[in-house]
Design a protein around this motif. Structure first.
Motif, short mmCIF file in Angstrom:
data_model
loop_
_atom_site.label_atom_id
_atom_site.label_comp_id
_atom_site.label_asym_id
_atom_site.label_seq_id
_atom_site.Cartn_x
_atom_site.Cartn_y
_atom_site.Cartn_z
N VAL A 54 -18.23 30.12 -8.13
CA VAL A 54 -19.13 29.12 -7.56
C VAL A 54 -20.51 29.72 -7.30
O VAL A 54 -21.54 29.09 -7.58
CB VAL A 54 -18.54 28.56 -6.25
CG1 VAL A 54 -19.53 27.61 -5.58
CG2 VAL A 54 -17.23 27.84 -6.53
N GLU A 55 -20.55 30.96 -6.79
CA GLU A 55 -21.84 31.60 -6.52
C GLU A 55 -22.63 31.80 -7.80
O GLU A 55 -23.86 31.60 -7.82
CB GLU A 55 -21.61 32.93 -5.82
CG GLU A 55 -21.10 32.80 -4.39
CD GLU A 55 -20.79 34.13 -3.74
OE1 GLU A 55 -20.58 34.15 -2.51
OE2 GLU A 55 -20.77 35.15 -4.46
N GLY A 90 -28.84 35.69 1.34
CA GLY A 90 -28.68 37.13 1.28
C GLY A 90 -27.84 37.62 0.11
O GLY A 90 -27.76 38.83 -0.11
N LYS A 91 -27.24 36.70 -0.64
CA LYS A 91 -26.42 37.12 -1.79
C LYS A 91 -27.34 37.68 -2.87
O LYS A 91 -28.41 37.16 -3.14
CB LYS A 91 -25.63 35.93 -2.32
CG LYS A 91 -24.55 35.41 -1.38
CD LYS A 91 -23.41 36.41 -1.25
CE LYS A 91 -22.31 35.86 -0.35
NZ LYS A 91 -21.17 36.78 -0.25
N ARG A 92 -26.88 38.78 -3.54
CA ARG A 92 -27.67 39.45 -4.56
C ARG A 92 -27.09 39.14 -5.94
O ARG A 92 -25.87 39.20 -6.14
CB ARG A 92 -27.68 40.95 -4.32
CG ARG A 92 -28.61 41.74 -5.25
CD ARG A 92 -28.45 43.23 -5.00
NE ARG A 92 -28.88 43.59 -3.66
CZ ARG A 92 -30.13 43.85 -3.33
NH1 ARG A 92 -31.09 43.79 -4.25
NH2 ARG A 92 -30.43 44.19 -2.09
N THR A 93 -27.97 38.80 -6.86
CA THR A 93 -27.55 38.53 -8.23
C THR A 93 -27.45 39.84 -9.00
O THR A 93 -27.88 40.91 -8.53
CB THR A 93 -28.54 37.58 -8.92
OG1 THR A 93 -29.80 38.24 -9.06
CG2 THR A 93 -28.72 36.30 -8.11
N HIS A 94 -26.91 39.77 -10.24
CA HIS A 94 -26.76 40.98 -11.06
C HIS A 94 -28.09 41.58 -11.47
O HIS A 94 -28.18 42.79 -11.73
CB HIS A 94 -25.92 40.66 -12.30
CG HIS A 94 -24.51 40.26 -11.98
ND1 HIS A 94 -23.63 41.09 -11.33
CD2 HIS A 94 -23.84 39.10 -12.21
CE1 HIS A 94 -22.47 40.48 -11.17
NE2 HIS A 94 -22.57 39.25 -11.71
N ARG A 129 -28.65 19.69 -0.51
CA ARG A 129 -28.00 18.55 -1.15
C ARG A 129 -28.13 18.63 -2.67
O ARG A 129 -27.17 18.36 -3.40
CB ARG A 129 -28.61 17.25 -0.63
CG ARG A 129 -27.97 16.00 -1.21
CD ARG A 129 -28.52 14.75 -0.55
NE ARG A 129 -27.86 13.55 -1.05
CZ ARG A 129 -28.10 12.33 -0.61
NH1 ARG A 129 -28.99 12.14 0.36
NH2 ARG A 129 -27.46 11.29 -1.12
N ALA A 130 -29.34 19.00 -3.17
CA ALA A 130 -29.54 19.08 -4.62
C ALA A 130 -28.70 20.19 -5.24
O ALA A 130 -28.11 20.01 -6.32
CB ALA A 130 -31.02 19.29 -4.92
N LEU A 131 -28.64 21.33 -4.57
CA LEU A 131 -27.87 22.45 -5.09
C LEU A 131 -26.38 22.11 -5.10
O LEU A 131 -25.66 22.43 -6.07
CB LEU A 131 -28.13 23.70 -4.25
CG LEU A 131 -27.45 24.99 -4.70
CD1 LEU A 131 -27.80 25.32 -6.15
CD2 LEU A 131 -27.83 26.15 -3.78
N ARG A 167 -27.27 30.24 -11.31
CA ARG A 167 -27.84 29.67 -12.53
C ARG A 167 -28.76 28.50 -12.21
O ARG A 167 -29.82 28.34 -12.83
CB ARG A 167 -26.72 29.22 -13.47
CG ARG A 167 -25.95 30.36 -14.12
CD ARG A 167 -25.14 29.87 -15.32
NE ARG A 167 -24.14 28.88 -14.94
CZ ARG A 167 -22.90 29.20 -14.59
NH1 ARG A 167 -22.50 30.48 -14.56
NH2 ARG A 167 -22.03 28.26 -14.28
N VAL A 168 -28.38 27.69 -11.25
CA VAL A 168 -29.23 26.56 -10.87
C VAL A 168 -30.54 27.07 -10.26
O VAL A 168 -31.62 26.57 -10.58
CB VAL A 168 -28.50 25.65 -9.87
CG1 VAL A 168 -29.43 24.54 -9.35
CG2 VAL A 168 -27.27 25.02 -10.51
#
Length: 651
Positions: free
Chosen positions: A308-309, A352-356, A328-330, A314-315
């Motif tokens: 899900v994250e 605070g989540k970090r992407t690759h 709401r949009a996300l 990607r969005v």
């Protein structure tokens, strides 16, 4: 003898300068005469609506009543000003003559000014206590009502202590209070199970439209336990704002929100905390922080959360520039990826989540709408994050108090207000039951507190004889069939029956106008007993006695004896009401019996018809023989009948 009137009079003598107005007998007589003259001049429509008594109209008029007022400007009534009736010049209350036009201030001028003060709706506190110890709380205006320093709770605390100090017996009130522009008696009943005044011991007194305590309790339980699932759509239908709000606050709550009471209690607690502190509520108190201890996560694997994250990442990557994406949009963009519960959890934990590729998710509350928004930014994990724990990241920018109140108003209108309740998945009977319950709660406005004066008197004088005495007039007419409330009589341990009759006579003479010449003659059930008999030997442990007597001579105030004056009416409504309850009523122009306009099919927003005939009279042969067609327009129940005033048609 120690009675509430004497106690009130001795105490209030020290408090007259503290904004307490005493209505004397003569002033009351003039005022009643004025009101009766006004009543005679009213039109038939206004006359039906003039008297909106709430259960006190059948009681005798007390000789004195005391008004307790805290003015909004903080000044005292004794230091107030009045306007000259001649030129309008502002005069001090103590001035008897206008310096500009030389007009002498009459007693009637002062009286009108006093009643203007009593009718002022800006007072922070206005309560009235009758000489018999029964009172009415007429107005409390806290901060939302214009108070600069005192909250509603502070004012109620003061009023409650004052009533205890003065030995007040019972206090009633009509709860039409509002909070955030909402009917607080409905909102508070849902969250607390009782009125806001219930925090000070006020209990259900009487419901409008013949509603009972059991009906009130049943309505509270029915509406407050409506499951939130009834408001959430199923399948692939587009989500509404209501559903998004419910899901959002469910995701914020540490405890599972199952029904309406859970939701509104949580939202009210957030508003309280936001108001109490300028800083946002600490995450420990209002959010599910611990990933490993959440029972809702038992069915979710780490791979489910990561999936899900990644979809949310990607969005957010697809958004160009510094633009933000609303909660709401996300959520809507990834709605097909997982269950709604998992989506709400991931959104809560997203900040605070970090992407690759080293980007970090930031979150904020929109400064205008208060909605939570997200975007990807270059940089490190925020200072309040623990880099070693990927599951401790929480959104700390919560909606402002203004936004929380806005959500409260919307949820109130969608889930509580009877005219706008939305129940998507509930059956029609359940929907109707919720609407009826909401209407019943709004119709329950009368609450009362019993201060149990008799217990206080026993504690103060445990060796004395304490009796509650009712009176009954010999040759009592129908006009005064209502028995006044019993008076508390305190006698010495060796008091006799003669002493008891004397004290009862004095008590009722001092309290009520119509009893000012009352003479107690006989104890009902104890006829023929010698007056020298000691009370304790005759009555034993009896606490309630009935005394019969008569009013000697001609009482000049007899026409003012009842609170309703000389007006007499009969209430007989289809809802079961037999007495006035403060709701809008109208009288049948044939039989004169009163009933609620709502029960007669006339909405509250419509005016009263010029001529009204109840259903019973419309079916009467006598009424039909008189010819309703002689009136241009007659309302029969909720049906309007048009008639002609002359002969037949032109043929």
């Amino acid at each position: 003898m120690v009675t509430p009137p004497k106690f009130l009079q001795s105490t209030l003598g020290l408090l007259i300068q503290a904004n307490i107005c005493k209505t004397s007998t003569e002033l009351l007589k003039r005022r009643i005469a004025k009101e009766e003259g006004l009543l005679n001049l009213l039109s038939s429509e206004a006359k039906r609506l003039y008297l909106t008594w709430t259960g006190w109209s059948g009681n005798p008029v007390c000789a004195k009543r005391y008004h307790f007022i805290i003015k909004a400007d903080g000044g005292s009534i004794g230091g107030s000003h009045k306007s000259c009736a001649g030129c309008g010049e502002v005069l001090h209350l103590s001035e008897s003559r206008c310096k500009s036009c030389n007009r002498v201030m009459t007693t009637e001028d002062v009286e009108d000014w006093i009643y203007h003060q009593l009718e002022d709706t800006t007072h922070l506190l206005h309560g009235v206590v009758h000489a018999n110890g029964f009172g009415h709380l007429l107005r409390v205006n806290g901060r939302e009502g214009g108070s600069k320093f005192l909250s509603g709770c502070h004012i109620m605390d003061f009023w409650d202590r004052l009533c205890k100090l003065l030995g007040v017996r019972k206090v009633s009130l009509l709860d039409v209070s509002k909070k955030y522009g909402l009917e607080y008696r409905l909102l508070y009943a849902i969250t607390k199970g009782h009125s806001w005044y219930g925090d000070w011991g006020y209990e259900f007194g009487a419901g409008s439209f013949a509603l009972t305590l059991d009906a009130y309790k049943a309505a509270v339980e029915t509406l407050s336990k409506q499951p939130l699932s009834n408001y959430l759509s199923q399948g692939r239908k587009p989500r509404t704002r209501l559903q998004d709000l419910i899901s959002f606050y469910q995701s914020l709550s540490e405890c599972e929100l199952i029904n309406i009471r859970d939701l509104f209690c949580f939202l009210m607690s957030l508003i309280h905390d936001a108001h109490k502190s300028s800083s946002r509520v600490d995450g420990v108190t209002c959010k599910k922080l611990q990933f490993c201890t959440s029972s809702a996560l038992c069915a979710w694997t780490i791979s489910d959360v990561e999936r899900v994250e990644e979809a949310m990442f990607r969005v957010l990557r697809a958004v160009t520039g510094p633009n933000w994406v609303s909660w709401r949009a996300l959520r809507g963009a990834v709605c097909k990826v997982a269950s709604p519960e998992l989506l709400d959890y991931c959104l809560k934990e997203l900040k605070g989540k970090r992407t690759h590729d080293g980007m970090v998710v930031n979150a904020r509350c929109h400064p205008d709408s208060g909605a939570i928004e997200y975007r990807l930014e270059h940089g490190s994990v925020p200072v309040n994050e623990n880099p070693s724990s990927t599951n401790s990241a929480v959104v700390t920018n919560y909606p402002s108090e203004e936004h929380l109140v806005r959500d409260l108003r919307y949820l109130y209108g969608s889930m509580l207000h009877p005219q706008t309740i939305m129940l998507n998945n509930a059956s029609q009977p359940n929907r109707d039951l919720a609407i009826i319950s909401a209407i019943k709660l709004l119709d329950c406005k009368q609450f009362v507190k019993d201060y149990h004066l008799e217990n206080k008197l026993r504690v103060e004088n445990p060796l004395a004889i304490h009796l509650s005495c009712e009176v009954e007039l010999m040759d009592q007419s129908e006009d005064i069939a209502t028995i006044p409330p019993p008076e508390q009589i305190v006698l010495s341990p060796d008091a006799t029956i003669g002493d008891l009759k004397l004290e009862v006579s004095k008590a009722f003479q001092e309290v009520y106008l119509m009893f000012r010449r009352f003479q107690a003659e006989e104890l009902l059930g104890y006829g023929g007993v010698d007056e020298a008999t000691q009370v304790k030997l005759l009555l034993g442990s009896t606490e309630l006695v009935r005394v019969q007597g008569r009013c000697l001579g001609k009482n000049g105030l007899s026409r003012f004896r009842m609170e309703r004056g000389i007006e007499r009416w009969t209430v007989e409504c289809s809802c079961g009401a037999k007495d006035d309850d403060g709701e809008r009523m109208l009288a049948c122009d044939v039989c004169g019996v009163w009933q609620h306009t709502r029960c007669a099919g006339i909405p509250d927003f419509e005016g009263v018809p010029a001529r009204f005939v109840c259903v019973r009279c419309s079916l009467s042969p006598v009424t039909n023989a008189g010819g309703l067609c002689n009136e241009d327009k007659t309302t029969i129940g909720s049906i309007v009948v048009f008639g002609s005033s002359g002969g037949g048609g032109s043929g």
